[in-house]
Design a protein around this motif. Structure first.
Motif, PDB file in Angstrom:
ATOM      1  N   THR A 291       1.148   6.529  -6.996  1.00 16.80           N
ATOM      2  CA  THR A 291       0.053   7.464  -7.272  1.00 16.80           C
ATOM      3  C   THR A 291       0.543   8.908  -7.202  1.00 16.80           C
ATOM      4  O   THR A 291       0.196   9.751  -8.036  1.00 16.80           O
ATOM      5  CB  THR A 291      -1.087   7.270  -6.267  1.00 16.80           C
ATOM      6  N   LYS A 292       1.384   9.202  -6.210  1.00 16.12           N
ATOM      7  CA  LYS A 292       1.879  10.562  -6.010  1.00 16.12           C
ATOM      8  C   LYS A 292       2.767  11.012  -7.166  1.00 16.12           C
ATOM      9  O   LYS A 292       2.644  12.128  -7.683  1.00 16.12           O
ATOM     10  CB  LYS A 292       2.637  10.633  -4.692  1.00 16.12           C
TER      11      LYS A 292
ATOM     12  N   ASP B  86       2.101   1.696  -3.510  1.00 14.32           N
ATOM     13  CA  ASP B  86       0.980   2.194  -4.308  1.00 14.32           C
ATOM     14  C   ASP B  86       0.801   3.697  -4.113  1.00 14.32           C
ATOM     15  O   ASP B  86       0.538   4.440  -5.069  1.00 14.32           O
ATOM     16  CB  ASP B  86      -0.316   1.475  -3.933  1.00 14.32           C
ATOM     17  N   ALA B  87       0.939   4.161  -2.871  1.00 20.21           N
ATOM     18  CA  ALA B  87       0.788   5.590  -2.576  1.00 20.21           C
ATOM     19  C   ALA B  87       1.883   6.403  -3.260  1.00 20.21           C
ATOM     20  O   ALA B  87       1.632   7.473  -3.822  1.00 20.21           O
ATOM     21  CB  ALA B  87       0.813   5.817  -1.062  1.00 20.21           C
TER      22      ALA B  87
ATOM     23  N   GLU C 153       2.539  11.361   0.263  1.00 18.76           N
ATOM     24  CA  GLU C 153       2.312   9.913   0.182  1.00 18.76           C
ATOM     25  C   GLU C 153       1.471   9.429   1.357  1.00 18.76           C
ATOM     26  O   GLU C 153       0.633   8.530   1.205  1.00 18.76           O
ATOM     27  CB  GLU C 153       3.654   9.173   0.136  1.00 18.76           C
TER      28      GLU C 153
ATOM     29  N   ASP D  56      -6.332   4.804   1.250  1.00 18.61           N
ATOM     30  CA  ASP D  56      -6.238   3.521   0.555  1.00 18.61           C
ATOM     31  C   ASP D  56      -7.328   2.572   1.069  1.00 18.61           C
ATOM     32  O   ASP D  56      -7.318   2.153   2.222  1.00 18.61           O
ATOM     33  CB  ASP D  56      -4.855   2.909   0.788  1.00 18.61           C
TER      34      ASP D  56
ATOM     35  N   CYS E 189       0.828  -1.213   0.000  1.00 21.14           N
ATOM     36  CA  CYS E 189       0.000   0.000   0.000  1.00 21.14           C
ATOM     37  C   CYS E 189       0.861   1.262   0.000  1.00 21.14           C
ATOM     38  O   CYS E 189       0.493   2.275  -0.614  1.00 21.14           O
ATOM     39  CB  CYS E 189      -0.938  -0.003   1.206  1.00 21.14           C
ATOM     40  N   SER E 190       2.011   1.211   0.670  1.00 19.36           N
ATOM     41  CA  SER E 190       2.914   2.362   0.692  1.00 19.36           C
ATOM     42  C   SER E 190       3.520   2.606  -0.690  1.00 19.36           C
ATOM     43  O   SER E 190       3.656   3.756  -1.131  1.00 19.36           O
ATOM     44  CB  SER E 190       4.022   2.154   1.727  1.00 19.36           C
TER      45      SER E 190
ATOM     46  N   ILE F 295      -2.206  10.073   0.728  1.00 18.78           N
ATOM     47  CA  ILE F 295      -2.765   9.082  -0.196  1.00 18.78           C
ATOM     48  C   ILE F 295      -2.967   7.749   0.510  1.00 18.78           C
ATOM     49  O   ILE F 295      -4.005   7.090   0.355  1.00 18.78           O
ATOM     50  CB  ILE F 295      -1.851   8.917  -1.422  1.00 18.78           C
ATOM     51  N   LEU F 296      -1.976   7.352   1.325  1.00 16.36           N
ATOM     52  CA  LEU F 296      -2.072   6.085   2.050  1.00 16.36           C
ATOM     53  C   LEU F 296      -3.287   6.054   2.969  1.00 16.36           C
ATOM     54  O   LEU F 296      -3.963   5.033   3.094  1.00 16.36           O
ATOM     55  CB  LEU F 296      -0.801   5.858   2.866  1.00 16.36           C
TER      56      LEU F 296
END
Length: 327
Positions: free
Chosen positions: A160-161, A156-157, A307, A314, A153-154, A310-311
């Motif tokens: 995305t950023k 992914d964040a 980040e 999630d 998940c980190s 965003i996390l």
């Protein structure tokens, strides 16, 4: 003790302001002493107007690993209550460590790093663990599964950023005492750990099962290490991969789950809350600890602020967070 510094500090606030009301990590740093080259062990006793107290301990990683730190605190508490401490066996670092360049500690100027805590109840973690074990056909621990999810998940964040995937490494430490020392491994003091480096070079690899599989393989390989010298050789070979390429993002993880932190008793009773304060540096950090009732895991995460924002949104991660906890 040579190299030990200690001091007391009184606060005009209540202890609840720090632990019951989920104080931010910047305020928790006020309770914590810093170590230095001359003082590699530092202790700060904090008194509050409510009558509560908080003992904060900092020990340089050059001296000890997490296991030794927790053992030291427990033995210290035992002595204050009239008990006799065990006699530790201090191990000399392997020669392989001698010319290893360590990661440089820096303060962020380009990105503001922030630290947040999340609570995940065992009831939800166990559902995830069973799902992953059933799909992979192997037995796993909740720490293996949940560390892998946090890493995924980190990453992914971060993707995305930035809008683009960067090769990512999960660094997971392993206590090697029980594997190397057959007699009284709990008495061995020092840095007796190895690390697994799980590297993901392709965004298509960032699936939970793939991260778990690579982590498990790395732990099995570490289990073949025969002595402390091999620990040093493995670490020395790993360091260039971790610090040599700025295009690779590294996530440092630590788990204190099942460590007897909530058994520490200086004569005042056992702790209401134990907190790990992540150093204020430019490392992406994931730290796992048992909750006070041992019915879940409290995760402390340090990431760049964008980040982290965003996390916190999630959906895959939110599905396992205790809805009563603050993030």
């Amino acid at each position: 003790m040579k190299g030990l510094s200690s001091w007391k500090r009184s606060h005009d606030t209540r202890l609840d302001d720090y632990i019951r009301k989920e104080a931010n990590h910047e305020s928790l740093r006020e309770l914590h002493p810093n170590v230095s080259i001359t003082n590699m062990v530092a202790v700060q006793l904090n008194h509050f107007i409510c009558g509560g107290a908080a003992v904060a301990v900092s020990i340089s990683h050059k001296l000890v690993d997490g296991f030794t730190m927790v053992t030291f605190i427990n033995q210290w508490a035992k002595v204050t209550c009239g008990g006799s401490p065990m006699k530790p066996y201090f191990l000399t670092p392997p020669t392989s460590y001698k010319n290893v360049e360590l990661p440089k500690v820096t303060i962020s100027h380009e990105s503001k790093y922030v630290t947040k805590s999340f609570v995940f109840p065992n009831s939800k973690i166990n559902v995830l663990k069973e799902k992953v074990m059933n799909s992979m056909g192997i037995t796993l621990s909740r720490v293996e599964v949940f560390t892998s999810l946090l890493f995924k998940c980190s990453v992914d964040a971060a993707t995305t950023k930035s809008g683009l995937f960067k090769p990512s490494i999960l660094v997971h430490p392993i206590n090697m005492r029980n594997k190397i020392f057959k007699n009284d491994p709990e008495k061995v003091a020092g840095n007796i750990l190895s690390s697994v480096a799980v590297k993901m070079d392709d965004s298509r690899e960032i699936t939970l099962n793939e991260v778990v599989a690579k982590l498990r393989r790395g732990k099995m390989e570490a289990g073949e290490i025969r002595d402390v010298q091999e620990i040093g050789e493995k670490y020395a070979s790993m360091v260039p991969m971790l610090i040599g390429d700025p295009s690779v993002q590294v996530y440092w993880t630590t788990s204190f789950c099942w460590f007897p932190l909530y058994e520490v008793d200086f004569g005042w009773g056992k702790p209401v809350q134990v907190k790990y304060v992540i150093p204020e540096v430019d490392f992406k950090n994931l730290v796992l600890m048992d909750t006070p009732d041992k019915d879940g895991i409290e995760v402390t995460i340090r990431l760049p602020e964008e980040e982290m924002l965003i996390l916190q949104q999630d959906k895959e991660l939110l599905a396992f967070i205790d809805i009563k906890s603050k993030v």
